[in-house]
Design an enzyme around this catalytic site. Structure first.
Site, PDB file in Angstrom:
ATOM      1  CD  GLU A 101     -20.792  54.299 -39.706  1.00 41.49           C
ATOM      2  OE1 GLU A 101     -19.809  54.174 -40.467  1.00 41.49           O
ATOM      3  OE2 GLU A 101     -21.952  54.448 -40.124  1.00 41.49           O
ATOM      4  N   PRO A 102     -16.956  55.397 -34.938  1.00 41.34           N
ATOM      5  CG  PRO A 102     -16.843  55.939 -32.662  1.00 41.34           C
ATOM      6  CD  PRO A 102     -17.805  55.851 -33.825  1.00 41.34           C
ATOM      7  N   GLY A 103     -13.783  53.749 -34.797  1.00 43.42           N
ATOM      8  CA  GLY A 103     -13.150  52.450 -34.598  1.00 43.42           C
ATOM      9  C   GLY A 103     -11.795  52.615 -33.953  1.00 43.42           C
ATOM     10  CE1 TYR A 144      -3.315  50.333 -45.011  1.00 40.03           C
ATOM     11  CE2 TYR A 144      -3.119  49.732 -42.706  1.00 40.03           C
ATOM     12  CZ  TYR A 144      -3.827  49.713 -43.890  1.00 40.03           C
ATOM     13  OH  TYR A 144      -5.035  49.084 -43.955  1.00 40.03           O
ATOM     14  CB  CYS A 150      10.550  33.767 -44.969  1.00 38.17           C
ATOM     15  SG  CYS A 150      11.908  33.523 -46.115  1.00 38.17           S
ATOM     16  CD  GLU A 151       7.225  37.813 -47.921  1.00 37.61           C
ATOM     17  OE1 GLU A 151       7.754  38.698 -48.625  1.00 37.61           O
ATOM     18  OE2 GLU A 151       6.628  36.823 -48.392  1.00 37.61           O
ATOM     19  CE1 TYR A 163      -9.258  48.823 -39.366  1.00 43.22           C
ATOM     20  CE2 TYR A 163      -8.488  50.718 -38.119  1.00 43.22           C
ATOM     21  CZ  TYR A 163      -9.473  50.086 -38.859  1.00 43.22           C
ATOM     22  OH  TYR A 163     -10.667  50.725 -39.087  1.00 43.22           O
TER      23      TYR A 163
END
Length: 434
Positions: free
Chosen positions: A292-294, A335, A362-363, A390
């Site tokens: 199941e490669p993504g 991450y 605004c972060e 992702y």
């Protein structure tokens, strides 16, 4: 891949597909000039290479040549319909984790018989939806889920094909947020409990045991964790079949990493030749295999193009403020992930400055790259590399920012596969009070 330009040192090895290269007038993907795409469609915009996706897939296909194997694209990496079409037309199955992803596979023309439904929290309506669609297998992640799935299947007068996901307690040596095969992770059943759970599954009238599943994490850059996990899984296959429960397929998941920042994961074909050698040596080479490669299929096939809004010098930091943000590219904020950032059209003869590349959200966590040496001015365009996985699939509408447009490049052609969202799109389902 090595990309060289007047503002990128020839010693810098930057990640990306071979389909990404500088020419005289700037950066190209396949035969499409990226600066022209940004002018036509605006920024931020994601651009993907069809050839790069198929080249990554071909490495898996070479690795499994002559074997009874099924490659299921883990679509959580990038679930855009145009991307799914590329893999469906290439014969891939799909690994899904929600009913919504199942509907996307159906919309893209995927083969339901090649769909695997993973995830720890499948709902009864999702189970019913998947059974009605005729998917190939449920990857079950708990004993309680077995009981619920059996009940749903019996109420529909169906039999649900199941594979149980086993947690082998193998360290994938990756970021803790994307590690999935250790005892402290929420995924799968404990290795030591697996045989008893298989016996329970075999006793349930609404289920048919067809396989065993293992997935240890994501962005894995070494072969050793895979080899260790395979040994643990094959030990279980031996015990389960000795208990009279046949195993038709072995699913080794995905998780193979890509080159973000001079990473050196094994090539998919070389990795699987090594794993298949171990499989043969232990007498299981004739089993059907599933993977199941993504990320490894789409990550380096995509870039995000963005425009420099302002350059803001400071005493401790210089900031390059761009129009892409953490809602478009969430991996750095989530991450602390690295993405290479390069100019779309390099500047010549001007000095390089070290910047933190940040977005307008605004972060304080809204950063795309730390301490990047860039030769850049307001109005220039940058390419954030390795943005195929992702990024868009995790994008949000935070600060009521519409999600970016997406383009699929195929040779000299550039196809719009997602229109840019407007503000009205972001609140279309909302209702004002009476």
């Amino acid at each position: 891949m090595k990309i060289t330009s007047p503002s990128v040192a020839s010693s810098d090895v930057l990640p990306g597909a071979p389909q990404l290269a500088y020419r005289q007038d700037g950066l190209y993907m396949e035969d499409v000039r990226l600066d022209a795409l940004a002018s036509q469609h605006g920024t931020p915009v994601f651009v993907y290479s069809r050839a790069a996706m198929l080249a990554a897939l071909a490495a898996y296909q070479r690795g499994f040549a002559g074997r009874n194997a099924q490659i299921c694209y883990a679509m959580k990496a990038n679930s855009s319909l145009g991307v799914l079409q590329v893999f469906a037309r290439a014969g891939c199955g799909f690994d899904i984790v929600s009913g919504g992803e199942l509907e996307r596979v159906q919309a893209a023309g995927g083969d339901m018989r090649k769909v695997i439904f993973s995830g720890v929290g499948k709902t009864r309506p999702e189970m019913k939806q998947a059974l009605e669609a005729g998917i190939g297998c449920f990857n079950v992640e708990s004993e309680a889920e077995l009981d619920v799935l059996s009940g749903v299947a019996l109420a529909m007068h169906r039999i649900a094909p199941v594979s149980i996901r086993v947690n082998p307690n193998v360290d994938p040596k990756t970021h803790p947020y994307i590690s999935t095969g250790l005892k402290g992770n929420k995924f799968g059943v404990a290795h030591e409990d697996a045989l008893q759970i298989y016996r329970h599954a075999a006793s349930l009238k609404g289920l048919q045991v067809v396989g065993i599943d293992c997935h240890i994490g994501s962005q894995i850059t070494e072969a050793t964790p895979y080899l260790d996990a395979m040994d643990r899984v094959l030990d279980l296959v031996q015990s389960i079949e000795a208990a009279g429960i046949p195993i038709e397929h072995i699913d080794f998941g995905g998780g193979l990493g890509i080159n973000y920042n001079q990473d050196s994961p094994p090539a998919a074909d070389a990795l699987w030749q090594e794993l298949l050698g171990k499989l043969d040596a232990r007498g299981y080479g004739s089993k059907k295999l599933m993977v199941e490669p993504g990320r490894s299929l789409v990550g380096n096939a995509g870039v995000c193009l963005t425009e420099v809004l302002y350059l803001k010098p400071g005493e401790e930091k210089n900031f390059c403020i761009i129009d892409a943000a953490m809602n478009d590219l969430p991996r750095p904020a989530m991450y602390q992930a690295f993405h290479a950032i390069v100019p779309v059209v390099p500047r010549r003869g001007t000095s390089t400055t070290v910047y933190d590349v940040v977005g307008p959200v605004c972060e304080s966590g809204d950063w795309i790259g730390r301490d990047r040496a860039l030769t850049v001015a307001a109005g220039d365009r940058l390419a954030v590399l390795s943005a195929g996985a992702y990024c868009m699939s995790m994008a949000s509408n935070y600060n009521t920012r519409g999600r970016a447009a997406e383009i699929l490049v195929d040779g000299t052609q550039a196809h719009l596969i997602r229109a840019r969202e407007t503000a009205a799109d972001t609140f279309r389902g909302e209702k004002l009070l009476p």
